[in-house]
Design an enzyme around this catalytic site. Structure first.
Site, PDB file in Angstrom:
ATOM      1  N   ASP A  59       0.846  -1.196   0.000  1.00  0.00           N
ATOM      2  CA  ASP A  59       0.000   0.000   0.000  1.00  0.00           C
ATOM      3  C   ASP A  59       0.877   1.240   0.000  1.00  0.00           C
ATOM      4  O   ASP A  59       1.958   1.252   0.575  1.00  0.00           O
ATOM      5  CB  ASP A  59      -0.939   0.011   1.218  1.00  0.00           C
ATOM      6  CG  ASP A  59      -2.014   1.068   1.091  1.00  0.00           C
ATOM      7  OD1 ASP A  59      -3.122   0.732   0.632  1.00  0.00           O
ATOM      8  OD2 ASP A  59      -1.741   2.251   1.408  1.00  0.00           O
ATOM      9  N   ARG A  70     -15.076   2.816   7.920  1.00  0.00           N
ATOM     10  CA  ARG A  70     -15.256   1.534   7.237  1.00  0.00           C
ATOM     11  C   ARG A  70     -14.473   0.454   7.970  1.00  0.00           C
ATOM     12  O   ARG A  70     -13.584   0.764   8.756  1.00  0.00           O
ATOM     13  CB  ARG A  70     -14.779   1.652   5.786  1.00  0.00           C
ATOM     14  CG  ARG A  70     -15.605   2.679   5.028  1.00  0.00           C
ATOM     15  CD  ARG A  70     -15.174   2.830   3.600  1.00  0.00           C
ATOM     16  NE  ARG A  70     -13.872   3.443   3.382  1.00  0.00           N
ATOM     17  CZ  ARG A  70     -13.578   4.729   3.560  1.00  0.00           C
ATOM     18  NH1 ARG A  70     -14.489   5.544   4.015  1.00  0.00           N
ATOM     19  NH2 ARG A  70     -12.386   5.198   3.299  1.00  0.00           N
ATOM     20  N   ASP A 129      -7.861   1.213  -5.562  1.00  0.00           N
ATOM     21  CA  ASP A 129      -8.965   2.145  -5.776  1.00  0.00           C
ATOM     22  C   ASP A 129      -8.897   2.773  -7.168  1.00  0.00           C
ATOM     23  O   ASP A 129      -9.479   3.805  -7.398  1.00  0.00           O
ATOM     24  CB  ASP A 129      -8.940   3.238  -4.697  1.00  0.00           C
ATOM     25  CG  ASP A 129      -7.619   3.990  -4.676  1.00  0.00           C
ATOM     26  OD1 ASP A 129      -6.802   3.802  -5.602  1.00  0.00           O
ATOM     27  OD2 ASP A 129      -7.394   4.778  -3.737  1.00  0.00           O
ATOM     28  N   ASN A 130      -8.141   2.158  -8.083  1.00  0.00           N
ATOM     29  CA  ASN A 130      -8.048   2.788  -9.413  1.00  0.00           C
ATOM     30  C   ASN A 130      -7.778   1.742 -10.489  1.00  0.00           C
ATOM     31  O   ASN A 130      -7.234   0.665 -10.218  1.00  0.00           O
ATOM     32  CB  ASN A 130      -6.950   3.852  -9.407  1.00  0.00           C
ATOM     33  CG  ASN A 130      -5.583   3.242  -9.217  1.00  0.00           C
ATOM     34  OD1 ASN A 130      -4.952   2.809 -10.173  1.00  0.00           O
ATOM     35  ND2 ASN A 130      -5.125   3.170  -7.960  1.00  0.00           N
ATOM     36  N   PHE A 131      -8.202   2.097 -11.719  1.00  0.00           N
ATOM     37  CA  PHE A 131      -8.113   1.129 -12.806  1.00  0.00           C
ATOM     38  C   PHE A 131      -6.714   1.000 -13.389  1.00  0.00           C
ATOM     39  O   PHE A 131      -6.376  -0.053 -13.936  1.00  0.00           O
ATOM     40  CB  PHE A 131      -9.163   1.431 -13.883  1.00  0.00           C
ATOM     41  CG  PHE A 131     -10.491   0.845 -13.511  1.00  0.00           C
ATOM     42  CD1 PHE A 131     -10.720  -0.517 -13.660  1.00  0.00           C
ATOM     43  CD2 PHE A 131     -11.480   1.626 -12.953  1.00  0.00           C
ATOM     44  CE1 PHE A 131     -11.913  -1.077 -13.274  1.00  0.00           C
ATOM     45  CE2 PHE A 131     -12.688   1.068 -12.561  1.00  0.00           C
ATOM     46  CZ  PHE A 131     -12.909  -0.287 -12.726  1.00  0.00           C
ATOM     47  N   THR A 133      -3.970   0.682 -11.732  1.00  0.00           N
ATOM     48  CA  THR A 133      -3.311  -0.385 -10.972  1.00  0.00           C
ATOM     49  C   THR A 133      -3.965  -1.736 -11.268  1.00  0.00           C
ATOM     50  O   THR A 133      -3.279  -2.748 -11.392  1.00  0.00           O
ATOM     51  CB  THR A 133      -3.362  -0.076  -9.464  1.00  0.00           C
ATOM     52  OG1 THR A 133      -2.940   1.264  -9.258  1.00  0.00           O
ATOM     53  CG2 THR A 133      -2.444  -0.999  -8.687  1.00  0.00           C
ATOM     54  N   CYS A 170     -10.621 -12.154 -18.464  1.00  0.00           N
ATOM     55  CA  CYS A 170      -9.741 -11.305 -17.656  1.00  0.00           C
ATOM     56  C   CYS A 170     -10.388  -9.920 -17.507  1.00  0.00           C
ATOM     57  O   CYS A 170     -11.470  -9.677 -18.043  1.00  0.00           O
ATOM     58  CB  CYS A 170      -8.343 -11.221 -18.268  1.00  0.00           C
ATOM     59  SG  CYS A 170      -8.191 -10.071 -19.644  1.00  0.00           S
ATOM     60  N   CYS A 186     -15.408   6.865  -4.525  1.00  0.00           N
ATOM     61  CA  CYS A 186     -15.768   7.067  -3.118  1.00  0.00           C
ATOM     62  C   CYS A 186     -15.673   8.552  -2.769  1.00  0.00           C
ATOM     63  O   CYS A 186     -16.278   9.031  -1.819  1.00  0.00           O
ATOM     64  CB  CYS A 186     -14.838   6.267  -2.219  1.00  0.00           C
ATOM     65  SG  CYS A 186     -14.874   4.511  -2.569  1.00  0.00           S
ATOM     66  N   CYS A 243      -9.433 -10.270 -27.092  1.00  0.00           N
ATOM     67  CA  CYS A 243      -8.931  -9.500 -25.951  1.00  0.00           C
ATOM     68  C   CYS A 243      -7.448  -9.167 -26.161  1.00  0.00           C
ATOM     69  O   CYS A 243      -6.642 -10.066 -26.399  1.00  0.00           O
ATOM     70  CB  CYS A 243      -9.102 -10.300 -24.657  1.00  0.00           C
ATOM     71  SG  CYS A 243      -8.365  -9.473 -23.232  1.00  0.00           S
TER      72      CYS A 243
END
Ligand SMILES: [Zn+2]
Length: 340
Positions: A59, A70, A129-131, A133, A170, A186, A243
């Site tokens: 992280d 949360r 929290d992101n595409f 990554t 995938c 969020c 793909c």
């Protein structure tokens, strides 16, 4: 398995789907969790208790008071100390289960370090929290032919899908045709605890099945749920024969450069990593003390306010600037206070 472990995992061993053989497999398994926000932290807790033999948590962020609403591993003391989530998670997981191996890594997953951070694990779990990554993990997983589990939540809605390269669709099969940049975050619509726990539970159930070598048709589905409306849905996702990732082996995220600026979920802030380099935080603190009123420091980061902004600088040269989404503001403040 010795008696102590037999007792610790007795209820899980009694469960027909796992049994003693399954428990042995779990104890020999290695799982890496990328991102230790709410879903990542809840999953880490579940898997540590289940006796996964080795868990790594990667992280890039630190604990803040807004995280505590949360279900996370963190508490008010972690937020007050601004501890990195990876470090705080490692400490908590050791208290939860001292007989497994736990490692927290403070880093931002990028094409430069993806091999070093993800290689050698049996399974990867999405806590990001992101595409950017997620597509990087997908590229790595498909190339290495290792399973990973996609998971996300926003508002009261969430979804998850296990991905077994070569066997199931995938992430690119699922999302390639959809327009980007329209997703709610969020930051814009918030998120509530129950959906986070539910998605982490579904993700971990898939993990237990994958790690004990039990894969069925149900694992090829995208499960989505909304805890506010009560709507649950499972749809089968087919592989896309065209793909770019799992059919054509085009790994554009693995080959790409790290994103220079990423806006993060949960607050109005920008991450800056102009380049990766080691910073001497003590020297930087002394220098900053001449121009900034109050500089706070722990073993991992420096934090100071330049109203209306707040900057946090990590030892690897990254910084998070709170109070703006404008990359040019971030770049100029980074240059002024940290140097380039
Ligand atoms: Zn694909």
């Amino acid at each position: 398995m010795n008696e102590v472990l037999n007792e610790k995992y007795s209820r899980q061993i009694l469960f027909a789907g796992i049994g003693e053989e399954g428990q042995k497999k779990l104890l020999e398994s290695k799982v890496v969790i990328i991102g230790c926000g709410a879903i990542g932290a809840a999953s880490a807790s579940l898997l540590a208790r289940a006796g996964i033999g080795a868990i790594r948590i990667v992280d890039r962020d630190f604990v803040e008071p807004s995280n505590l609403q949360r279900p996370t591993l963190f508490d008010e003391a972690d937020a007050t100390a601004a501890l990195p989530k990876a470090i705080a998670a490692e400490r908590k997981l050791r208290w939860i289960n001292s007989s497994i191996s736990v490692e927290g890594v403070l880093a931002d997953l990028s094409p430069r370090n993806v091999n070093e951070l993800l290689a050698g694990f049996d399974l990867m779990l999405d806590g990001t929290d992101n595409f950017e990554t997620r597509f990087l993990i997908n590229d790595f997983a498909v190339k290495a032919r290792k399973p990973w589990i996609y998971a996300a939540a926003v508002g009261s809605y969430g979804l998850t899908m296990p991905i077994r390269p070569g066997q199931t669709a995938c992430l690119a099969c699922l999302l390639e045709s959809r327009p980007r940049g329209l997703e709610e975050t969020c930051d814009t619509v918030g998120v509530i605890g129950p959906i986070v726990n539910l998605i982490a539970s579904l993700e971990c159930a898939s993990a237990l099945k994958l790690l004990t070598s039990q894969v069925e048709g149900s694992d090829e589905t995208l499960t989505s749920c909304d805890v506010w409306s009560g709507r649950f849905q499972s749809v089968r996702v087919s592989r896309n024969r065209d793909c770019p990732v799992c059919a054509k082996s085009e790994f554009s995220y693995l080959e790409g450069d790290a994103q220079p600026h990423i806006t993060m979920c949960g607050r109005d802030s920008v991450q800056i990593h102009e380049r990766s380099r080691a910073l001497d935080l003590a020297t930087l603190r002394n220098r900053l003390a001449q121009s900034v009123a109050e500089v706070r420091q722990n073993d991992y980061l420096l934090r100071f306010r330049i109203p209306p902004y707040e900057m946090t600088i990590f030892a690897d040269g990254r910084a998070i600037l709170k109070g703006t989404r404008d990359p040019s503001v971030a770049r100029s403040l980074y240059a002024r206070y940290v140097g380039l």
